[in-house]
Design an enzyme around this catalytic site. Structure first.
Site, PDB file in Angstrom:
ATOM      1  N   ASP A 146       0.837  -1.219   0.000  1.00 52.84           N
ATOM      2  CA  ASP A 146       0.000   0.000   0.000  1.00 52.84           C
ATOM      3  C   ASP A 146       0.871   1.268   0.000  1.00 52.84           C
ATOM      4  O   ASP A 146       0.379   2.354  -0.307  1.00 52.84           O
ATOM      5  CB  ASP A 146      -0.955   0.009   1.208  1.00 52.84           C
ATOM      6  N   TYR A 171      12.138   2.901  -0.586  1.00 48.54           N
ATOM      7  CA  TYR A 171      11.499   1.573  -0.647  1.00 48.54           C
ATOM      8  C   TYR A 171      10.232   1.625  -1.496  1.00 48.54           C
ATOM      9  O   TYR A 171      10.072   0.859  -2.453  1.00 48.54           O
ATOM     10  CB  TYR A 171      11.159   1.070   0.766  1.00 48.54           C
ATOM     11  N   LYS A 175       9.257  -0.148  -5.168  1.00 49.34           N
ATOM     12  CA  LYS A 175       8.112  -1.041  -5.379  1.00 49.34           C
ATOM     13  C   LYS A 175       7.185  -0.464  -6.454  1.00 49.34           C
ATOM     14  O   LYS A 175       6.653  -1.192  -7.290  1.00 49.34           O
ATOM     15  CB  LYS A 175       7.339  -1.250  -4.065  1.00 49.34           C
TER      16      LYS A 175
HETATM   17  N1  LIG Z   1       5.910  -6.881   5.305  1.00 47.69           N
HETATM   18  C1  LIG Z   1       4.827  -6.208   4.946  1.00 47.69           C
HETATM   19  O1  LIG Z   1       4.075  -5.712   5.790  1.00 47.69           O
HETATM   20  C2  LIG Z   1       4.453  -6.087   3.480  1.00 47.69           C
HETATM   21  C3  LIG Z   1       3.225  -5.523   3.145  1.00 47.69           C
HETATM   22  C4  LIG Z   1       2.860  -5.450   1.793  1.00 47.69           C
HETATM   23  C5  LIG Z   1       3.703  -5.956   0.823  1.00 47.69           C
HETATM   24  N2  LIG Z   1       4.902  -6.488   1.167  1.00 47.69           N
HETATM   25  C6  LIG Z   1       5.763  -7.031   0.096  1.00 47.69           C
HETATM   26  O2  LIG Z   1       5.807  -8.437   0.282  1.00 47.69           O
HETATM   27  C7  LIG Z   1       7.082  -8.929  -0.131  1.00 47.69           C
HETATM   28  C8  LIG Z   1       7.715  -9.708   1.014  1.00 47.69           C
HETATM   29  O3  LIG Z   1       7.873  -8.827   2.126  1.00 47.69           O
HETATM   30  P1  LIG Z   1       8.478  -9.384   3.489  1.00 47.69           P
HETATM   31  O4  LIG Z   1       8.060  -8.463   4.553  1.00 47.69           O
HETATM   32  O5  LIG Z   1       8.181 -10.836   3.609  1.00 47.69           O
HETATM   33  O6  LIG Z   1      10.041  -9.185   3.202  1.00 47.69           O
HETATM   34  P2  LIG Z   1      11.292  -9.829   3.920  1.00 47.69           P
HETATM   35  O7  LIG Z   1      12.331  -8.769   3.924  1.00 47.69           O
HETATM   36  O8  LIG Z   1      10.920 -10.489   5.196  1.00 47.69           O
HETATM   37  O9  LIG Z   1      11.723 -11.008   2.921  1.00 47.69           O
HETATM   38  C9  LIG Z   1      12.227 -10.752   1.653  1.00 47.69           C
HETATM   39  C10 LIG Z   1      12.837 -12.038   1.112  1.00 47.69           C
HETATM   40  O10 LIG Z   1      13.301 -11.765  -0.217  1.00 47.69           O
HETATM   41  C11 LIG Z   1      14.617 -12.294  -0.350  1.00 47.69           C
HETATM   42  N3  LIG Z   1      15.331 -11.462  -1.319  1.00 47.69           N
HETATM   43  C12 LIG Z   1      15.653 -10.142  -1.220  1.00 47.69           C
HETATM   44  N4  LIG Z   1      16.306  -9.735  -2.316  1.00 47.69           N
HETATM   45  C13 LIG Z   1      16.406 -10.823  -3.133  1.00 47.69           C
HETATM   46  C14 LIG Z   1      16.970 -11.027  -4.412  1.00 47.69           C
HETATM   47  N5  LIG Z   1      17.599 -10.055  -5.074  1.00 47.69           N
HETATM   48  N6  LIG Z   1      16.876 -12.264  -4.965  1.00 47.69           N
HETATM   49  C15 LIG Z   1      16.255 -13.272  -4.302  1.00 47.69           C
HETATM   50  N7  LIG Z   1      15.713 -13.134  -3.073  1.00 47.69           N
HETATM   51  C16 LIG Z   1      15.794 -11.914  -2.502  1.00 47.69           C
HETATM   52  C17 LIG Z   1      15.238 -12.209   1.038  1.00 47.69           C
HETATM   53  O11 LIG Z   1      16.310 -13.107   1.191  1.00 47.69           O
HETATM   54  C18 LIG Z   1      14.031 -12.544   1.906  1.00 47.69           C
HETATM   55  O12 LIG Z   1      13.917 -13.935   2.116  1.00 47.69           O
HETATM   56  C19 LIG Z   1       7.906  -7.713  -0.560  1.00 47.69           C
HETATM   57  O13 LIG Z   1       7.826  -7.624  -1.957  1.00 47.69           O
HETATM   58  C20 LIG Z   1       7.192  -6.536   0.096  1.00 47.69           C
HETATM   59  O14 LIG Z   1       7.352  -5.365  -0.654  1.00 47.69           O
HETATM   60  C21 LIG Z   1       5.300  -6.565   2.483  1.00 47.69           C
END
Ligand SMILES: NC(=O)c1ccc[n+]([C@@H]2O[C@H](COP(=O)([O-])OP(=O)(O)OC[C@H]3O[C@@H](n4cnc5c(N)ncnc54)[C@H](O)[C@@H]3O)[C@@H](O)[C@H]2O)c1
Length: 349
Positions: A146, A171, A175
């Site tokens: 969001d 960030y 995205k």
């Molecule tokens: N956490 C939230 O509240 C939230 C909310 C909405 C959307 N998102 C989106 O969901 C997705 C996951 O978020 P999260 O909180 O689980 O993130 P996180 O940081 O916990 O996990 C990210 C994962 O991606 C892997 N990664 C990072 N760069 C990489 C690369 N170049 N190649 C391969 N693997 C790679 C990391 O090793 C890790 O396991 C993201 O795209 C984030 O933008 C997160």
């Protein structure tokens, strides 16, 4: 819209689903959900294993016959192409990203690289490896946030799928840029894509640098509980397994080319959330009520700190029948209990 029978037939022909970032917070829940619920799919978890990843998160399913892990960087085009061809990847659920706003302020390049170039690399791989005449059997599903919509004031209506993008942090800019590439591949090449934009997730398996795990961790250690500014920023919280179920619905039943907002209808000011976490954590630790309240420590606000995010999730609810299941207090209790285990991850900062 496709009828249900055709949709079911289409998904029966799927073999390989590449889930990127499957050892991260949300990715680990999504991988487990798909591995357990859909034994007919082969789930290929592609993760670079950054500091945010933890293979322990998926210990319980790592020996399942429909699960494979490959350590790789999604920016590595040759490796992605090899994975697509070797494992006959039919669909991608792309979560891999650098995800911490504070780190993006310190080092935006890592975010441009993994989030923008990583997404572009996977898109280009899909475009190259999937034959255009088979596009109807394929899907590139981008997991977004969001935060791309910018910041709301108190009283503003929540974000809709049609809200213009207005990212404020490196960030959210990365995205937003990635989402633009996903839509560009849909319009320019006809690549079958979907995007969902979700609000803040909470639950087990989040690296302890984000608000909720940091607060729990510091309560346990009796360390200061850092709260930005006056703690008035508002976030909309959703339990991570409810997000995984929403991703399942969008993946299978969402319309190609569409965006779906996912949110918890659950807005909390940071300071109120910290107080609730203190109440729950102190109780679970057997400490007197309010014991940790004096640990609250207001710190200099994050530059460009968005005041409020809120999601209007009407579209996914009415069109796909999604409904969150987890009550916030119960979800927080489960989360705190998970972080109180001896084996919970510790921050490396
Ligand atoms: N956490 C939230 O509240 C939230 C909310 C909405 C959307 N998102 C989106 O969901 C997705 C996951 O978020 P999260 O909180 O689980 O993130 P996180 O940081 O916990 O996990 C990210 C994962 O991606 C892997 N990664 C990072 N760069 C990489 C690369 N170049 N190649 C391969 N693997 C790679 C990391 O090793 C890790 O396991 C993201 O795209 C984030 O933008 C997160």
């Amino acid at each position: 819209m496709e009828d249900k029978e055709n949709t079911a037939l289409k998904w029966r022909s799927i073999s390989g689903i590449l889930i990127s970032g499957g050892y991260g917070f949300i990715g680990s829940h999504v991988v487990r959900h798909f591995v357990k619920k859909y034994p007919q799919y082969r789930i290929i978890n592609v993760d670079k294993l950054t500091y945010a990843a933890n293979p322990e998160y998926l210990k319980d399913i790592e020996n399942e016959s429909n699960y494979i892990f490959i350590q790789a960087d999604v920016c590595d085009y040759a490796k992605m192409e090899e994975i697509f061809r070797t494992y006959k990847i039919d669909a991608v659920i792309h979560l891999a990203a650098e995800s911490h706003v504070d780190r993006s302020i310190t080092d935006p390049f890592d975010f441009a690289r993994s989030n923008v170039m990583g997404t572009l690399t996977l898109l280009q791989t899909a475009k190259t490896c999937w034959k255009k005449e088979n596009y109807h059997k394929h899907l590139f599903y981008q997991i977004s946030t969001d935060e791309v919509y910018g910041a709301l004031h108190f009283g503003d209506d929540p974000f809709l799928e049609t809200t213009p993008y207005d990212p404020r942090s490196p960030y959210s800019a990365s995205k937003a840029s990635a989402d633009h590439f996903v839509r560009a591949f849909y319009h320019t090449y006809g690549l079958p894509v979907k995007i969902s934009n979700c609000s803040n997730n909470y639950g087990p398996c989040q690296y302890p640098e984000k608000l909720i795990p940091v607060i729990i961790h510091n309560i346990v250690k009796r360390k200061p509980l850092p709260v930005y500014g006056k703690g008035e920023n508002v976030r909309d919280w959703l339990y991570v397994e409810d997000h995984a179920c929403a991703i399942d619905l969008v993946f299978h039943n969402g319309r190609i080319g569409e965006t779906y907002n996912i949110g918890g209808d659950n807005e909390w000011q940071n300071i109120e959330l910290v107080r609730l976490l203190i109440e729950i954590t102190d109780r679970l630790l057997g400490r007197p009520p309010g014991d940790s309240l004096p640990l609250i420590s207001f710190v200099t606000d994050r530059p460009g700190h968005d005041l409020r995010y809120a999601i209007n999730a009407t579209k996914i609810k009415t069109e796909l029948g999604w409904q969150q299941q987890m009550n916030f207090r119960e979800g927080l209790e489960r989360t705190v209990a998970w972080y109180l285990r001896d084996s919970a991850p510790q921050p490396s900062l």
